[in-house]
Every structure is written in C-alpha cells, then in structure tokens.
Enzyme design. Structure first.
Site: not given
Ligand code: GCW
Length: 784
Positions: A129-130, A360, A286, A332, A303, A327, A253
């Site tokens: 993923e990414r 990403e 997380r 994001d 958000r 994060k 998500e």
């Molecule tokens: O940045 C977004 C991404 C998803 C990712 C999500 C996350 C793993 O687009 O692909 O999924 O965050 O951090 O959980």
C-alpha cells in the site's frame, strides 16, 4: 580487529566493520600489525581493562575512542550493550567513509528516543500500500517469501542508521498475518533481522478474534476475546522471543474497531497491551482515527479535529506499554500541515510520531523531495504545553512528560526496486533514522553526510547534491499546494497528479473550500471549527488570527479573499501564480544542476537520476499550469505578470488539423492545456498537424502527451519528414488521460520558417490511445 564477547550483535559489528573497511580500502585486506580495533560491551571492557572500571553506558549507547600507545594505536568501540557495539561500529564506518581521521576519534552517542521503527504497509499478496518501489521483499502470494536475502540486507541498512524495529505488514487487512502458517514465516523474518538488532512487529486487525479465531465477537472487554489475544500472543513469543509488539489501525477508513461495541481506543489498546506485557511487547495504537463520511455542508465539521477530540480525554487511561502513534500533522502526510495538536494533548501517555518515508503525497519518488526539512520543522515545533518549552522532539522522546516510551515511526514503503525506486529518495530513509537517533541534527548536515557516503566526497559535487536536496521540498510545495492548501492532488484516487476539486464536496474532509470569492478553511475558535483551540494558548494565539498566522499555513487556518495580502503585501492569488512558476522553474533548475555532475559521479546513478529529473521538470509544468489555470478561472483575477492562461508558444492539439484524432474533454479540466486534448481510436495511428506562422528561427520543441498503460508510439514530423520518435512506457497512475500521466517530451532544437508544416503522429497501443495535449515551441535565445 577483535571482539571481547560472543554476543550475536557484537559479532555482527565485527563482520560489518571488516566488510566496511575492506570496501573503504578498495579491497586491500586489513593489515596485520600493531594497530587494532577492539569491540566490546561496557561490561566486557570493565573486565578487560581496569581503567574502564568506572565507565558506564546505557543500552544502545556507544563510545568510540582512540588510544595512542608508543608503537600501537587502538580504537575501542564500546557499547552499553551489544546493540550499542553494533551502532558504534556503524558510526565508525560513517566517519571513516567521510574521510574523518579516527586516530583522534572520540565519539560518544546515545539515541534520543527508544522507539525508532519503520512501518511497512506490505500486504500478504506481495503488493505494498502506497509503495512506489515494486513488490514486497517480505511476502508473496499469501506467504512469507522463500528468499529472505533482501530482508537481511534491509536490516543492515536499518541498523546502520540506528533503526531498531520493523513492523512488517499493512495496517489495513491485517488479520491473515496471525495465522499459524504465516507466523512461522514471520519467525524466519525475525531470525533474519535479529543479527542487526531489528525487532519485528505486526499490524493486527482488532477483529481477528472473530475473523480468524472463530469467536462470535471481538469486543475488547469480552473475557473470551482477552483470552484469545493472550493465547495468540503466547504463540507468537514461543517462536519470536524478542517480538516487538503490535501496531493498530482501528475505527479508521473502514477498519473494524472498538467503537462497534461502544468501547474506546483505550479499551482496545489495553486488551492487547495486557497480552503483550508479560513478554515485554508494546502496542502502537494509531491516532489516525476519523470519520470519513463528514458532512461537508456543516461549517463546524473538521477532520483535523478528530485525533485530539477522540484521544485527549483518554489521556492517563492507557496501559504503560501502550504508545499513541500520531501522524505529524492532523490530516494525512500532506506537503504541508501544522503539527498535530495531539502531541501537546497527551501528557500521561507515551507518544510516537509517524512520518512517511514513501512519498505518497509528495511525488511518489518520481519527484525529488527530501523530507528531512519538513520533519525537522515538526520536531522543533514548540507545543508550549503548560506554557513551558516542550518541542515535539522532546515530547516523543518521553522527556517532556517523563514517559518510559516514545519515538518515531517511518512508513517506509521499500520494495524490490532498489529499495525506494529513486536513488536520491534513499536520503529520506537515511534521514529518518538519523533524526530518530538525534533530532538535533540539521537536515543539511544529514544530507551532507548521506551524499558524502553515497555519492562523492568531492566538495562541489556534495554542494550541488545537498543544495538540490534542500530545495526540493520547498519547490514541490510551491508547485503543488502552497500557503497551507495541502497537496492539491486527486485525493480519492492516485494521490499523485493535480485534481483540485477532488477534495471538495465529499466526506473525506480534506477541504480547501475554494470558491469564486476566496479560499481556505476557517479553523479559528472565534468564527471557525475551533480546531485552533486544541493547541496550547501560546500556539493558538499565533493561528487564531489570519494577520499573524505564518503565510505557509494561512489557508489551512483561514478562509480569505483572493485579494487578501500576505505579510509582504503580495495578494494570495498573485502568490499562487508566482509560487507555481517559481517552483516549476526550480524543478527545471534541478535538471541543470544534475547535468553539471556529468562525469563526476557514477554513470549509472547519473543516467538514472537524469531521466527522473527530466520527467519531474515536465510534470512540474503540468502541476503549475493546472493549479494556475484553475484559480485564474475560479477567481477571475488575472496574473499581474501576464503568464497565467497565456501560452504564446503553444499549439494546442484540439486546434490542429486532425486525421483520425478526435477531441476529448480531459477530467479534471485543469489537467490539460485549455481543458482539451486529442485521443486516437485508429489502430494504424492518427496525426495532428499545424502550419507554422511564427517567426523564423531555432526553437526548442516540447510535446505534451499522456502516457497511459501500453506502448503507444509518437513521431514528430517537419514538412513530412520524421525528426524524432519515442515510445513512452513509464508506469504512471490512472487509466484515463489526466494530470497523473500527462508527460512532457523535450526534443532537440528545430529550425522553423513561416509556412512549415509541423505534425505529431501518434500510434495507440492497447489501452494507450496516444493522447496529445499540445506542442510548444520556445524560441532559443541566439548565442551571444
Ligand atoms: O495516507 C492514507 C493512505 C492509506 C493509509 C492510511 C493510513 C494504510 O492513503 O493508504 O492506509 O493513510 O495511514 O492508515
């Protein structure tokens, strides 16, 4: 060279030193003579030599010192434990590789924070993923790969910059990783990484007890669920005694979570923590928890508020072996965000900061973007908790609030294509490790170290590469989303090319709220969503009013008219135009800078990066034009400097005499010059033709086309004579022509006179319709 002990990592240290010295000496074997390097833990050194009796070092800490006898010289590498010895060995190599005289050595270091992990988002099928560097080094077709040699090499790479943990799998779809067969494979991975002091961890799906355990629930407070986790964790530790712990994405998500049972993140985290605690494992929970079905019509919906709103009230409720992993910004991994307010919101909870090494939202390694300057700004940011000095670096190190745990996690995305695909992108992995080890280092120091070890010791070369690295993030920000707009990319799809409205009128909450009058998101307390109030008063004061908010975050915090004046008096709209032109010009300059290195660096590296930088220079123009023409149309305010929307040197494909080609609307419209392009449905090919009625002279030709999946072929013809052909097949996102795949081909000089006929012939292949946007002819300035 000798080691005082037999510990696994001490042996690795000796092997690495030998290997490194041999490579530094160009293959000349080490001398046998009076000089020596001695490796050992502090406990071993105390026994070895009485004068060391009072020496004391912590785990992971090391000391390197040179001893001058009359005839012999000795360099001691002393570690607080065997991992410290290994880090010392790598530090010694780092210094030697940069030509430092270790005869005078005295290096004494310890890591700033205990958790220095990379997270992989690898799936069991081997996709990532990414990830932008090929397939997984760990998994394939539902199993751990047989060949783990790259895993061993990766562990070396990680250990060389002090990284001590690797969480192996994607936080999404994690349940299969706890199956017995998979765990056997994970144990093999752990064994491969162990000699480098890298412990493995796993992402877990909170619904595993139900999904793979056969229980009727995954309610974290249900005794059967708790029991299931304990049993599972015991099974893991039977095979992996030094297993690091779990990473959790829940209620986010679409991933299942405790909310389904009315439970909190603390309930879920603590259930896992209880299972792990007897073995010394930890839970990285997380904070990336938010509702992605927000109501965009509600002016209070935001958000950015989510993490703080959810986690702040749970402060103090987490077990001691839980770490909240946040994060760096509240949204994001955008090209620019403010620091997440949650770092200041948790004072009784251990915290880690998650950053992305894989790019990403920052060009997916096709663009050069050195991220250390961005991370460093976050690390240095003073949250002013309780009015005191509490920079993020000290909060996550556990220092500010006296927490036992904490650190940094880098989402790495490495794969089988040269780790990160682009050779210069590896500076990001390096910088991540170095900053987690020592956040006091400057991004420039780190870039210099990396360049000197990786590319060249030659000062002008180092200067050039370091300058490029240091300018790359600001440049990318300038041409993709300045003033706190965030990356103006396709947020519901590729996260790569421009798509300015994709963030609006949907529940994902990445809104910039641009309309005819103005742009930006009012997050103030007085008139907006109140997000600003999540910061301590000192910080909130800076963001509450547009007048004192730093320009680079203005539109993240405030909605202002396009004519609003920034601190230097320039209007917002003019800044949007200027920054996009400047950013794209800087991307073009990177290419020239790199060309100056020809013959002075490794030829493969030179050629590899040259291709990438050529592409980037072209794609920066795609970005520039998309954002500029979008805001020109929306605001109706012209560019003071007359550039926006005016392309005097362009010949549009939709205005050409077309044979076979038909005109299409590109979506989003801003991704093509004038919103239109041409596409070829005819297998034998199509032609777009223009008659030149400009001045006579030499021109540089650029052809802007769309590189879709397939090997379409293009030829440029002058008066019927083919001048140049190309068959692009870069692997770019999206199946339709748009800003993800709009690509610029730059051809050599053409000499034109009025009446000449210019043509592009495109031959489609498979799903690639040889789509064409325009050609551009830039007059060459006559040689002086
Ligand atoms: O940045 C977004 C991404 C998803 C990712 C999500 C996350 C793993 O687009 O692909 O999924 O965050 O951090 O959980």
């Amino acid at each position: 060279m000798s080691t005082l002990g037999q510990d696994l990592l001490e042996q690795t240290a000796a092997i690495e030193l030998r290997r490194g010295l041999l490579s530094l000496s160009g293959g000349v074997p080490l001398e046998v003579g009076p000089n020596q390097i001695l490796l050992g833990t502090v406990a071993e050194m105390r026994v070895h030599d009485k004068k060391n009796r009072s020496l004391s070092l912590e785990p992971d800490e090391f000391l390197i010192r040179a001893d001058h006898g009359d005839l012999a010289r000795e360099i001691d590498v002393v570690g607080g434990d065997d991992r410290g010895v290994l880090y010392g060995a790598f530090a010694l190599l780092r210094a030697l590789a940069q030509g430092e005289d270790m005869g005078k050595a005295n290096l004494h270091e310890k890591p700033a924070m205990p958790i220095r992990w990379v997270d992989e988002w690898d799936n069991a099928d081997g996709s990532i993923e990414r990830g932008y560097a090929g397939r997984s080094i760990f998994f394939d077709a539902g199993h751990v790969r047989d060949d783990l040699a790259p895993v061993g090499e990766y562990a070396r790479l990680l250990a060389s910059v002090g990284i001590n943990g690797c969480n192996l799998n994607n936080v999404n779809n994690a349940s299969v990783f706890l199956n017995p067969e998979m765990l056997k494979g994970i144990a093999r991975i752990a064994e491969t990484m162990r000699p480098y002091g890298v412990r493995v961890g796993l992402s877990v799906d909170i619904a595993s007890p139900e999904k793979i355990g056969g229980l009727k629930t995954y309610d974290p407070l249900d005794p059967a669920v708790k029991n299931w986790w304990s049993t599972k964790v015991n099974e893991i530790y039977d095979q992996i005694p030094d297993f690091a712990g779990f990473t959790v994405k829940a209620d986010s998500e679409g991933q299942p979570g405790p909310a389904s049972f009315g439970r909190t993140p603390a309930d879920a985290a603590n259930t896992l923590a209880a299972a792990l605690a007897p073995h010394g494992g930890i839970v990285m929970y997380r904070a990336f928890v938010y509702n992605h079905h927000l109501d965009w019509r509600d002016p209070k919906a935001d958000r950015a508020r989510a993490a703080y709103d959810i986690f702040r009230s749970l402060d103090g409720k987490f077990a001691p072996n839980v770490v909240i992993q946040t994060k760096e910004g509240p949204i994001d991994f955008q090209v620019r965000e403010p620091v997440s307010p949650l770092f200041g919101g948790l004072t009784q909870t251990s915290q880690a900061m998650e950053v992305q090494i894989t790019q990403e939202y920052t060009g997916q390694q096709r663009h050069l973007v050195y991220l250390a300057p961005m991370w460093k700004q976050v690390l240095d940011f003073d949250m002013q908790v309780g009015g005191g000095y509490t920079p993020v670096s000290e909060i996550i190190a556990g220092k500010s609030f006296h927490r036992p745990l904490g650190g940094m996690v880098g989402v790495s995305g490495i794969g089988r294509d040269a780790w990160l695909g682009s050779p210069l992108a590896l500076a990001n992995l390096y910088a991540f490790g170095r900053l987690a080890w020592n956040p006091e280092l400057t991004p420039e120091e780190i870039a210099t170290e990396w360049t000197r070890q990786t590319i060249s010791l030659n000062p002008p070369v180092v200067r050039t590469v370091v300058t490029m690295l240091m300018q790359s993030w600001p440049a990318y920000e300038d041409y993709t989303g300045p003033l706190g707009l965030q990356t103006l990319t396709d947020i519901t799809g590729s996260h790569y090319g421009p798509n300015i409205e994709s963030s609006e009128r949907n529940g994902w909450g990445q809104w910039h709220k641009a309309d005819h009058e103005g742009v930006g998101f009012d997050r103030s307390v007085s008139t907006g969503t109140g997000y600003v109030g999540q910061y301590s008063p000192g910080v909130a004061k800076m963001y509450e009013s547009a007048a004192i908010t730093p320009d680079d975050l203005l539109l993240f915090f405030h909605h202002v008219p396009y004519t609003y004046k920034l601190h230097d008096g320039k209007t917002v709209i003019q800044y949007l135009y200027d920054s996009h032109y400047e950013g794209a010009a800087r991307a073009a300059q990177f290419l020239e800078d790199w060309k100056s290195l020809k013959g002075r660096i490794d030829p493969d590296l030179y050629a590899n990066m040259l291709r990438r930088l050529e592409y980037q220079a072209g794609h920066a123009i795609v970005w520039r034009d998309a954002v500029v023409q979008y805001f020109l149309k929306l605001s109706g305010i012209p560019d003071d400097r007359g550039r926006a929307g005016h392309y005097p040197n362009r010949l549009e494909a939709e205005d050409a005499r077309l044979t076979g080609y038909h005109v299409i609307d590109v979506t989003p419209w801003e991704d093509a010059s004038g919103g239109k392009a041409v596409s070829c449905p005819v297998a034998s090919g199509c032609t777009a033709e223009w008659t030149w009625n400009g001045a006579a002279g030499n021109f540089q030709l650029a052809v802007q086309y769309f590189d879709l999946q397939g090997d379409a072929h293009f030829t440029f013809l002058l008066n019927g004579n083919p001048l140049v052909s190309w068959t692009p097949n870069a692997d770019l996102p999206s199946r339709r022509p748009n800003g993800d795949n709009s690509t610029r081909f730059t051809a050599p000089t053409v000499n034109l006179k009025p009446g000449d006929v210019l043509a592009v012939k495109g031959t489609p292949d498979g799903a690639d319709p040889a789509a064409l946007d325009y050609i551009e002819l830039l007059p060459e300035t006559p040689e002086k």
